[in-house]
Write a protein that holds these residues in place. Structure first.
Motif, PDB file in Angstrom:
ATOM      1  N   ARG A   1      -4.307 -13.119 -15.882  1.00  0.00           N
ATOM      2  CA  ARG A   1      -3.271 -13.103 -14.985  1.00  0.00           C
ATOM      3  C   ARG A   1      -3.441 -14.313 -14.176  1.00  0.00           C
ATOM      4  O   ARG A   1      -4.470 -15.172 -14.070  1.00  0.00           O
ATOM      5  CB  ARG A   1      -3.173 -11.916 -13.983  1.00  0.00           C
ATOM      6  CG  ARG A   1      -4.639 -11.809 -12.938  1.00  0.00           C
ATOM      7  CD  ARG A   1      -4.760 -10.548 -12.399  1.00  0.00           C
ATOM      8  NE  ARG A   1      -3.587 -10.103 -11.561  1.00  0.00           N
ATOM      9  CZ  ARG A   1      -3.090  -9.004 -11.661  1.00  0.00           C
ATOM     10  NH1 ARG A   1      -3.591  -7.849 -12.659  1.00  0.00           N
ATOM     11  NH2 ARG A   1      -1.905  -8.477 -11.042  1.00  0.00           N
ATOM     12  N   GLU A   2      -2.113 -14.518 -13.483  1.00  0.00           N
ATOM     13  CA  GLU A   2      -2.242 -15.665 -12.574  1.00  0.00           C
ATOM     14  C   GLU A   2      -1.902 -14.984 -11.128  1.00  0.00           C
ATOM     15  O   GLU A   2      -1.230 -14.133 -11.273  1.00  0.00           O
ATOM     16  CB  GLU A   2      -1.062 -16.419 -12.842  1.00  0.00           C
ATOM     17  CG  GLU A   2      -0.664 -17.784 -12.276  1.00  0.00           C
ATOM     18  CD  GLU A   2       0.297 -18.743 -12.561  1.00  0.00           C
ATOM     19  OE1 GLU A   2       0.292 -19.599 -13.010  1.00  0.00           O
ATOM     20  OE2 GLU A   2       1.635 -18.256 -12.510  1.00  0.00           O
ATOM     21  N   HIS A   3      -2.431 -15.605 -10.142  1.00  0.00           N
ATOM     22  CA  HIS A   3      -2.461 -15.131  -8.962  1.00  0.00           C
ATOM     23  C   HIS A   3      -1.781 -16.338  -8.320  1.00  0.00           C
ATOM     24  O   HIS A   3      -2.431 -17.353  -7.841  1.00  0.00           O
ATOM     25  CB  HIS A   3      -3.932 -14.674  -8.342  1.00  0.00           C
ATOM     26  CG  HIS A   3      -3.541 -14.016  -6.673  1.00  0.00           C
ATOM     27  ND1 HIS A   3      -3.372 -12.441  -6.788  1.00  0.00           N
ATOM     28  CD2 HIS A   3      -3.599 -14.532  -5.682  1.00  0.00           C
ATOM     29  CE1 HIS A   3      -3.121 -12.246  -5.418  1.00  0.00           C
ATOM     30  NE2 HIS A   3      -3.350 -13.227  -4.701  1.00  0.00           N
ATOM     31  N   VAL A   4      -0.960 -15.799  -7.402  1.00  0.00           N
ATOM     32  CA  VAL A   4       0.011 -16.984  -6.690  1.00  0.00           C
ATOM     33  C   VAL A   4       0.224 -16.335  -5.270  1.00  0.00           C
ATOM     34  O   VAL A   4       0.706 -15.174  -5.134  1.00  0.00           O
ATOM     35  CB  VAL A   4       1.217 -17.511  -7.309  1.00  0.00           C
ATOM     36  CG1 VAL A   4       2.124 -18.375  -6.445  1.00  0.00           C
ATOM     37  CG2 VAL A   4       1.095 -17.820  -8.536  1.00  0.00           C
TER      38      VAL A   4
ATOM     39  N   ARG B   1      -2.770 -21.270  -6.094  1.00  0.00           N
ATOM     40  CA  ARG B   1      -2.404 -20.659  -7.464  1.00  0.00           C
ATOM     41  C   ARG B   1      -3.765 -20.577  -8.418  1.00  0.00           C
ATOM     42  O   ARG B   1      -4.530 -21.611  -8.298  1.00  0.00           O
ATOM     43  CB  ARG B   1      -1.451 -21.576  -8.264  1.00  0.00           C
ATOM     44  CG  ARG B   1      -1.174 -20.984  -9.516  1.00  0.00           C
ATOM     45  CD  ARG B   1       0.109 -21.813 -10.247  1.00  0.00           C
ATOM     46  NE  ARG B   1      -0.068 -21.652 -11.741  1.00  0.00           N
ATOM     47  CZ  ARG B   1       0.450 -22.751 -12.453  1.00  0.00           C
ATOM     48  NH1 ARG B   1       0.628 -23.825 -12.083  1.00  0.00           N
ATOM     49  NH2 ARG B   1       0.338 -22.737 -13.864  1.00  0.00           N
ATOM     50  N   THR B   2      -4.019 -19.526  -8.701  1.00  0.00           N
ATOM     51  CA  THR B   2      -5.389 -19.298  -9.577  1.00  0.00           C
ATOM     52  C   THR B   2      -5.186 -18.571 -10.744  1.00  0.00           C
ATOM     53  O   THR B   2      -4.351 -17.585 -10.899  1.00  0.00           O
ATOM     54  CB  THR B   2      -6.373 -18.546  -8.634  1.00  0.00           C
ATOM     55  OG1 THR B   2      -6.600 -19.295  -7.660  1.00  0.00           O
ATOM     56  CG2 THR B   2      -7.681 -18.249  -9.457  1.00  0.00           C
ATOM     57  N   LEU B   3      -5.712 -19.116 -12.015  1.00  0.00           N
ATOM     58  CA  LEU B   3      -5.647 -18.509 -13.209  1.00  0.00           C
ATOM     59  C   LEU B   3      -6.811 -17.617 -13.530  1.00  0.00           C
ATOM     60  O   LEU B   3      -8.234 -18.163 -12.938  1.00  0.00           O
ATOM     61  CB  LEU B   3      -5.630 -19.538 -14.438  1.00  0.00           C
ATOM     62  CG  LEU B   3      -4.460 -20.441 -14.396  1.00  0.00           C
ATOM     63  CD1 LEU B   3      -4.706 -21.480 -15.514  1.00  0.00           C
ATOM     64  CD2 LEU B   3      -3.233 -19.647 -14.137  1.00  0.00           C
TER      65      LEU B   3
ATOM     66  N   VAL C   1      -5.728 -23.855  -9.626  1.00  0.00           N
ATOM     67  CA  VAL C   1      -4.808 -24.781  -9.811  1.00  0.00           C
ATOM     68  C   VAL C   1      -4.641 -25.870  -8.690  1.00  0.00           C
ATOM     69  O   VAL C   1      -4.588 -27.057  -8.609  1.00  0.00           O
ATOM     70  CB  VAL C   1      -3.539 -24.270 -10.372  1.00  0.00           C
ATOM     71  CG1 VAL C   1      -2.545 -25.692 -10.706  1.00  0.00           C
ATOM     72  CG2 VAL C   1      -3.716 -23.646 -11.646  1.00  0.00           C
TER      73      VAL C   1
END
Length: 305
Positions: free
Chosen positions: A189-192, A214-216, A234
């Protein structure tokens, strides 16, 4: 106060660069009165001792004595000293060194740069002292609680080129973390989110507004209660990975700040934060060569419960 200095004025001493204080453009009287007021943590007797030892020096190279006059706008250099600094009984490992870069593999609990109660027991000062590298400077930071890779510049002349990589996000960073497992959350998932300082002097939190972080996120392995995660930031906000994971209800194992502050006693090394700066990869801006570094450290095995 800042730490950029002219080495001809005061050299690096025992791995520590001199600190600098700039006198305001308005003022009069004696320099020592100003120093006692501006830097109250250092007592008058201590300033007198340092002056007698020739350790308070102006940018022109003149040693200041107890009767030195306040000179508006002048810079003075002195050495920061700490009494009763806690020992950190863990050592870093240097895994790469060339003419421009040094890559260290840091243990948990060791600060990267001097701050608060830590000076000699910091990664920067230890490396400067051990390898006699007066211009050594980190080109990015990781938390004291986090283990893993930190990249340093060896030369002031090329430092800005390497710092630019981190500023421009031209570097691929991968972390590993141990945190709870929740079957209802899907990965990868991606957390933004938008992160800002929370008012508490070091903590960050998520707020409404345009995202700036933003973190993958992926799962490497898991059991019923715990998982090992691969986290790729990111952006590079302070405490980003810790805040993002806590926001999902997955606070990192051993985290003393998120979701609540539960700071261990000084000298308690029983709960290392389970966060590791595992790898770094980038195209070297000087040579164009691909550089990849991997930490030799590892996190704890997943708990059973």
């Amino acid at each position: 106060m800042h730490n950029s200095h002219d080495p001809k004025v005061l050299p690096v001493r025992d791995g520590v660069s001199p600190s600098c204080v700039v006198l305001p453009s308005q003022g009069e009287g004696l320099l020592i009165d100003f120093l006692c007021e501006r830097l109250p943590a250092v007592g008058r007797a201590d300033w007198l001792r340092r002056m007698a030892a020739g350790q308070v020096v102006s940018e022109t190279g003149e040693m200041a004595g107890p009767d030195a006059a306040f000179m508006p706008g002048l810079r003075y250099y002195y050495y920061r000293e700490l009494e009763g600094e806690p020992e950190i009984p863990f050592a870093a490992e240097v895994i790469h060194r060339d003419a421009h870069l040094l890559v260290a593999d840091k243990p948990h609990f060791l600060p990267v740069v001097p701050a608060g109660q830590y000076l000699q027991n910091t990664l920067l000062v230890r490396l400067k002292r051990e390898f006699d590298l007066p211009e050594l400077s980190p080109i990015h930071r990781i938390d004291r609680d986090t283990a893993g890779l930190v990249v340093f510049s060896l030369q002031r002349a090329t430092r800005g080129i390497y710092q630019g990589m981190f500023r421009d996000r031209a570097i691929h960073k991968v972390y590993e973390a141990v945190a709870p497992y929740r079957a209802e959350l899907s990965f990868p998932r991606e957390h933004v989110s938008r992160m800002e300082e929370s008012g508490h002097f070091f903590r960050m939190h998520e707020v409404a507004g345009e995202p700036n972080s933003r973190t993958l996120m992926e799962i490497i392995e898991h059991n019923k209660a715990w998982a090992r995660y691969r986290l790729s930031p990111v952006s590079g906000k302070r405490h980003q990975l810790r805040v993002h994971m806590a926001a999902l209800g997955l606070p990192l194992r051993g985290d003393a700040f998120y979701p609540v502050v539960d700071d261990p006693e000084p000298g308690d090394y029983s709960r290392p934060l389970q966060l590791l700066a595992r790898s770094l990869a980038f195209d070297d801006p000087l040579t164009g060569q691909r550089r990849e570094f991997t930490s030799r450290r590892s996190l704890q095995a997943l708990p059973r419960d």
